[in-house]
Design a protein around this motif. Structure first.
Motif, short mmCIF file in Angstrom:
data_model
loop_
_atom_site.label_atom_id
_atom_site.label_comp_id
_atom_site.label_asym_id
_atom_site.label_seq_id
_atom_site.Cartn_x
_atom_site.Cartn_y
_atom_site.Cartn_z
N GLY A 88 41.96 46.20 43.23
CA GLY A 88 43.05 45.44 43.83
C GLY A 88 42.87 43.94 43.64
O GLY A 88 42.05 43.49 42.84
N VAL A 89 43.67 43.17 44.39
CA VAL A 89 43.67 41.72 44.22
C VAL A 89 43.06 40.97 45.41
O VAL A 89 42.99 39.76 45.41
CB VAL A 89 45.11 41.20 43.97
CG1 VAL A 89 45.65 41.74 42.67
CG2 VAL A 89 46.02 41.54 45.13
N ARG A 90 42.60 41.70 46.43
CA ARG A 90 42.09 41.05 47.64
C ARG A 90 40.57 41.04 47.73
O ARG A 90 40.01 40.95 48.81
CB ARG A 90 42.67 41.72 48.87
CG ARG A 90 44.16 41.52 48.95
CD ARG A 90 44.69 41.97 50.25
NE ARG A 90 46.10 41.63 50.36
CZ ARG A 90 46.90 42.17 51.23
NH1 ARG A 90 46.44 43.07 52.08
NH2 ARG A 90 48.16 41.82 51.27
N GLY A 91 39.89 41.14 46.62
CA GLY A 91 38.44 41.00 46.62
C GLY A 91 37.66 42.27 46.89
O GLY A 91 36.45 42.21 47.13
N GLU A 141 32.89 40.98 54.00
CA GLU A 141 33.34 39.79 54.73
C GLU A 141 33.14 38.54 53.88
O GLU A 141 32.12 38.37 53.22
CB GLU A 141 32.54 39.66 56.03
CG GLU A 141 33.02 38.55 56.93
CD GLU A 141 32.27 38.56 58.25
OE1 GLU A 141 32.90 38.83 59.28
OE2 GLU A 141 31.04 38.33 58.22
N GLY A 142 34.16 37.67 53.88
CA GLY A 142 34.08 36.42 53.16
C GLY A 142 34.48 36.50 51.70
O GLY A 142 34.52 35.48 51.01
N ILE A 143 34.78 37.70 51.22
CA ILE A 143 35.22 37.86 49.83
C ILE A 143 36.62 38.43 49.87
O ILE A 143 36.81 39.63 50.08
CB ILE A 143 34.26 38.76 49.03
CG1 ILE A 143 32.85 38.15 49.05
CG2 ILE A 143 34.75 38.95 47.60
CD1 ILE A 143 31.79 39.00 48.46
N GLU A 144 37.61 37.55 49.74
CA GLU A 144 39.00 37.95 49.90
C GLU A 144 39.85 37.66 48.68
O GLU A 144 41.06 37.71 48.73
CB GLU A 144 39.57 37.24 51.14
CG GLU A 144 38.82 37.61 52.39
CD GLU A 144 39.13 36.70 53.57
OE1 GLU A 144 40.05 35.87 53.47
OE2 GLU A 144 38.43 36.84 54.58
#
Length: 169
Positions: free
Chosen positions: A18-21, A69-72
């Protein structure tokens, strides 16, 4: 650093999802999705382990999909592709007598039942049929990790794996 145990590697960030990390994770755990049982993953970046809290993780076909967490963002995630995922040894479940983790086998000396030294356990991996022990010595050998048939005895304390294997093969 003396006295500090290396984390136990449980998988690798192998792709983007996907595109959200989110990541595709190649998990070494059995079952694969058991890697998601750990709330904090250690991710190796340039020989340094950095903690990341697991936001979500699930099995997706032959792989695991996870968000940290922190990778979006997909671009931030892309910089971590190929990184190992590990946990601290104390986070692993206690094993029954006679059981061991693969990480405990790496580096052990591998000898045949007649005492011929083949080398040391370099790594293990799973196939559809059975697990494979890769032995590094004067040449590399791939031995089926089949207890009682090929692998006769594992002695963690002695640092030894005894195998029923023809050294010429």
């Amino acid at each position: 650093m003396a006295g500090v145990e290396e984390p136990v590697i449980l998988g690798r960030l192998s792709g983007l999802y996907g595109v959200r990390g989110a990541f595709k994770v190649f998990s070494y755990t059995e079952p694969r999705e058991a890697i998601c049982d750990y709330a904090t993953w250690l991710v190796r970046r340039q020989d340094e382990w950095r903690p990341h809290r697991l936001i979500e993780g699930r099995r997706h076909g032959r792989t695991v999909v996870a968000r940290l967490e922190g990778i979006e963002d997909r671009d931030v995630a892309a910089a971590l592709l190929g990184a190992d995922v590990a946990v601290q040894r104390e986070a692993l479940p206690e094993l029954a007598a006679g059981q061991y983790y693969w990480a405990d086998l790496v580096g052990l000396e591998v000898v045949t039942v007649d005492g011929t030294r083949l080398g040391h356990a370099d790594r293990l991996f799973t196939t559809g049929a059975n697990d494979v022990l890769v032995v590094a010595g004067e040449r590399e050998r791939w031995l089926p990790f089949v207890m009682d048939d090929v692998v006769r005895h594992v002695d963690i304390e002695a640092g030894l794996i005894t195998v029923d294997w023809d050294p010429d093969f």
